[in-house]
Motif scaffolding. Structure first.
Motif, mmCIF file in Angstrom:
data_model
loop_
_atom_site.group_PDB
_atom_site.id
_atom_site.type_symbol
_atom_site.label_atom_id
_atom_site.label_comp_id
_atom_site.label_asym_id
_atom_site.label_seq_id
_atom_site.Cartn_x
_atom_site.Cartn_y
_atom_site.Cartn_z
ATOM 1 N N GLN A 160 0.828 -1.201 0.000
ATOM 2 C CA GLN A 160 0.000 0.000 0.000
ATOM 3 C C GLN A 160 0.870 1.263 0.000
ATOM 4 N N LEU A 179 -12.245 5.936 0.422
ATOM 5 C CA LEU A 179 -11.188 5.531 1.342
ATOM 6 C C LEU A 179 -11.714 4.541 2.378
ATOM 7 N N SER A 186 1.184 4.575 -2.836
ATOM 8 C CA SER A 186 0.758 5.863 -2.286
ATOM 9 C C SER A 186 1.812 6.920 -2.591
ATOM 10 N N VAL A 210 -3.674 7.623 -1.566
ATOM 11 C CA VAL A 210 -3.634 6.557 -0.561
ATOM 12 C C VAL A 210 -3.967 5.232 -1.223
ATOM 13 N N ASP A 211 -2.968 4.394 -1.399
ATOM 14 C CA ASP A 211 -3.148 3.084 -2.026
ATOM 15 C C ASP A 211 -3.937 3.199 -3.332
ATOM 16 N N THR A 250 -7.469 13.358 -2.146
ATOM 17 C CA THR A 250 -7.310 13.974 -0.829
ATOM 18 C C THR A 250 -6.399 15.186 -0.972
ATOM 19 N N VAL A 254 -2.578 13.949 -1.392
ATOM 20 C CA VAL A 254 -2.166 12.599 -1.008
ATOM 21 C C VAL A 254 -2.924 11.567 -1.841
#
Length: 297
Positions: free
Chosen positions: A72, A118, A76, A94-95, A100, A92
């Motif tokens: 993950q 998420l 990211s 995320v995986d 974000t 960001v």
């Protein structure tokens, strides 16, 4: 004639030595100029991510590593942008889930996140995702993935935190100073296979010393975090410069792990500067009404 030939030989030898010295010095000059150009820029940014083989990181971490979590991390990234006017942004992934983002503009923080996506990514059921709510229209806007705004002064007043924040210009200036100090004592060579690639070799002692100097200059209270210097060993940093501009930097984190093999690099890719503006239509959140926040007095 012999005197003439001897003179020519001396000049040729001196010229050869000078050429060798310039060849050794030239990469440092290019790097120094690129660092100065970065410091002088009115805006800029970078993206930070991990590259390499996740299995190498799992092997280096041993029993403490979770292979799924490590993968993950490799999927990211974090993107930062800034300008010397005081605005900045943080994005960001995320995986693999994008969207974000946080922006700091004129004393206000703007935030949005794909909360439902998420939540589903990390195990929430469809029913649980559907029920996500903040208990009011302002918080519901955030949970539905829309922009919300927060007055940073209101948050600081409610939470009892100081209003002062690090000056971005000072942070950039101190970072440039530390980078220059490290460069002065480092070996810098050009990759024969790629003339845009510079290999910088310094040491853990020098890196630790400059990290401490930088952190203390930006925030004096951080000095206590630097209690013991690591054992001295070589540290290799890879840099890429194109047309006088720093475009990327990598450091193999496994070089700090005893007995580790392979390569897992923290990679920074520089991005062009752009205007950082407040998003339109953001829903204002009154932070003092958050549960528990009003009891922080």
């Amino acid at each position: 004639m012999r005197a003439l030939l001897a003179g020519v030989a001396v000049v040729a030898l001196a010229g050869g030595c000078a050429a060798q010295q310039f060849q050794a010095l030239e990469p440092k000059l290019e790097l120094r100029n690129a660092a100065q150009q970065l410091a002088d820029a009115k805006s800029g940014g970078f993206t930070l991510k991990l590259t390499g083989n996740p299995d190498d990181l799992v092997a280096a971490a041993g029993a403490d590593a979770d292979a799924a979590t490590v993968k993950q991390l490799f999927n990211s990234s974090m993107s930062v942008a800034y300008d010397k006017g005081g605005s900045s942004s943080l994005g960001v992934t995320v995986d693999g889930v994008t969207g974000t983002e946080m922006r700091f503009v004129g004393g206000t923080v703007y935030v949005k996140a794909p909360v439902a996506e998420l939540a589903a990514k990390f195990g929430a059921t469809p029913a649980e995702v559907k029920e996500l709510t903040g208990g009011g229209e302002d918080y519901d806007a955030f949970f539905s993935g829309q922009w919300v705004s927060i007055d940073t002064k209101a948050f600081q007043d409610a939470a009892g935190t100081p209003s002062a924040s690090p000056d971005q210009a000072k942070v950039l200036e101190e970072f440039t100073t530390s980078a220059t100090n490290l460069l002065e004592g480092a070996e810098v060579v050009r990759d024969k296979a790629d003339d845009k690639h510079l290999v910088v070799t310094s040491s853990t002692t020098k890196a630790y010393g400059e990290a401490k100097r930088f952190a203390t200059a930006v925030e004096p209270s951080l000095a206590e975090q630097f209690k013991k210097a690591p054992a001295d060993k070589p540290v290799v940093l890879d840099l890429w410069i194109d047309n006088g501009k720093l475009t990327a930097a990598e450091i193999n984190v496994l070089q700090f792990v005893e007995g580790a093999t392979g390569r897992v690099a923290a990679r920074i890719e520089m991005t062009a500067g752009a205007a950082i503006t407040a998003p339109e239509g953001a829903t204002k959140i009154d932070l003092p009404t958050l549960p528990g926040l009003s009891q922080l007095d």
